[in-house]
Design a protein around this motif. Structure first.
Motif, PDB file in Angstrom:
ATOM      1  N   LEU A  52       0.830  -1.206   0.000  1.00 25.35           N
ATOM      2  CA  LEU A  52       0.000   0.000   0.000  1.00 25.35           C
ATOM      3  C   LEU A  52       0.864   1.255   0.000  1.00 25.35           C
ATOM      4  N   ASN A  53       1.946   1.261   0.760  1.00 24.66           N
ATOM      5  CA  ASN A  53       2.856   2.409   0.768  1.00 24.66           C
ATOM      6  C   ASN A  53       3.474   2.632  -0.610  1.00 24.66           C
ATOM      7  N   ALA A  54       3.899   1.561  -1.277  1.00 18.25           N
ATOM      8  CA  ALA A  54       4.473   1.690  -2.619  1.00 18.25           C
ATOM      9  C   ALA A  54       3.434   2.222  -3.603  1.00 18.25           C
ATOM     10  N   THR A  55       2.200   1.771  -3.465  1.00 16.22           N
ATOM     11  CA  THR A  55       1.122   2.247  -4.346  1.00 16.22           C
ATOM     12  C   THR A  55       0.936   3.751  -4.186  1.00 16.22           C
ATOM     13  N   HIS A  56       0.927   4.217  -2.966  1.00 14.65           N
ATOM     14  CA  HIS A  56       0.729   5.649  -2.734  1.00 14.65           C
ATOM     15  C   HIS A  56       1.973   6.466  -3.084  1.00 14.65           C
ATOM     16  N   GLN A  57       3.148   5.899  -2.900  1.00 16.13           N
ATOM     17  CA  GLN A  57       4.361   6.604  -3.327  1.00 16.13           C
ATOM     18  C   GLN A  57       4.366   6.792  -4.837  1.00 16.13           C
ATOM     19  N   TYR A  58       3.930   5.741  -5.553  1.00 14.37           N
ATOM     20  CA  TYR A  58       3.820   5.846  -7.016  1.00 14.37           C
ATOM     21  C   TYR A  58       2.847   6.975  -7.369  1.00 14.37           C
ATOM     22  N   ALA A  59       1.695   7.025  -6.694  1.00 13.35           N
ATOM     23  CA  ALA A  59       0.696   8.052  -6.990  1.00 13.35           C
ATOM     24  C   ALA A  59       1.247   9.450  -6.708  1.00 13.35           C
ATOM     25  N   ILE A  60       2.004   9.596  -5.632  1.00 15.25           N
ATOM     26  CA  ILE A  60       2.613  10.897  -5.320  1.00 15.25           C
ATOM     27  C   ILE A  60       3.541  11.341  -6.451  1.00 15.25           C
ATOM     28  N   ASP A  61       4.311  10.401  -6.969  1.00 16.16           N
ATOM     29  CA  ASP A  61       5.272  10.710  -8.035  1.00 16.16           C
ATOM     30  C   ASP A  61       4.629  10.856  -9.417  1.00 16.16           C
ATOM     31  N   HIS A  62       3.346  10.486  -9.543  1.00 16.46           N
ATOM     32  CA  HIS A  62       2.679  10.520 -10.847  1.00 16.46           C
ATOM     33  C   HIS A  62       1.362  11.294 -10.784  1.00 16.46           C
TER      34      HIS A  62
END
Length: 141
Positions: free
Chosen positions: A43-53
């Motif tokens: 879940l953290n990786a999913t949200h980090q991806y969203a922050i960067d995109h």
């Protein structure tokens, strides 16, 4: 016809489940703790991806809970995705954040046994089953 009872009741084996030992229960609890940590990592990786995109989540995450494709380690030590039918391959999106996809402690190589989905209001769910299969571990954000 001769019937012999060897301890216990006359019920079938399917009726009686072995009672887990304390060490088996402790091992199951430890595996569930790892599952909770892995689901949070996903879940953290999913949200980090969203922050960067600009708030966009990785493609392939739908409202239907779908298993996340696993990764395998190559001879050079790197990890690559193991695409399979009926799984969502998130590793290309997450490889900047994760060395490999987390996988259930009892999953075979190349599988995660973890599922991911998106709610109608845009939240992301990451899920795993507990060691006894009686419940699910789910994190939503």
């Amino acid at each position: 016809f001769i019937a012999v009872q060897l301890g216990g009741s006359w019920g079938s084996q399917a009726d009686s489940q072995p009672v887990p030992t304390k060490s088996e229960l402790a091992l199951g609890a430890a595996r569930d703790a790892q599952r909770r940590a892995d689901v949070s990592t996903i879940l953290n990786a999913t949200h980090q991806y969203a922050i960067d995109h600009d708030g966009a989540f990785p493609q392939g995450i739908t409202e239907t809970p779908t298993e996340i494709c696993g990764t395998i380690q190559e001879a050079d030590g790197s990890y690559t995705a193991v695409p399979m039918e009926d799984c969502v391959d998130l590793f290309p999106f997450f490889k900047d954040f994760l060395m490999r996809m987390p996988s259930d402690p009892q999953a075979p190589q190349g599988r995660t046994w973890y599922r991911i989905s998106r709610t109608a209001d845009g939240k992301i769910n990451a899920m795993a089953d507990t060691h006894d299969g009686a419940a699910s571990i789910a994190v939503t954000r």
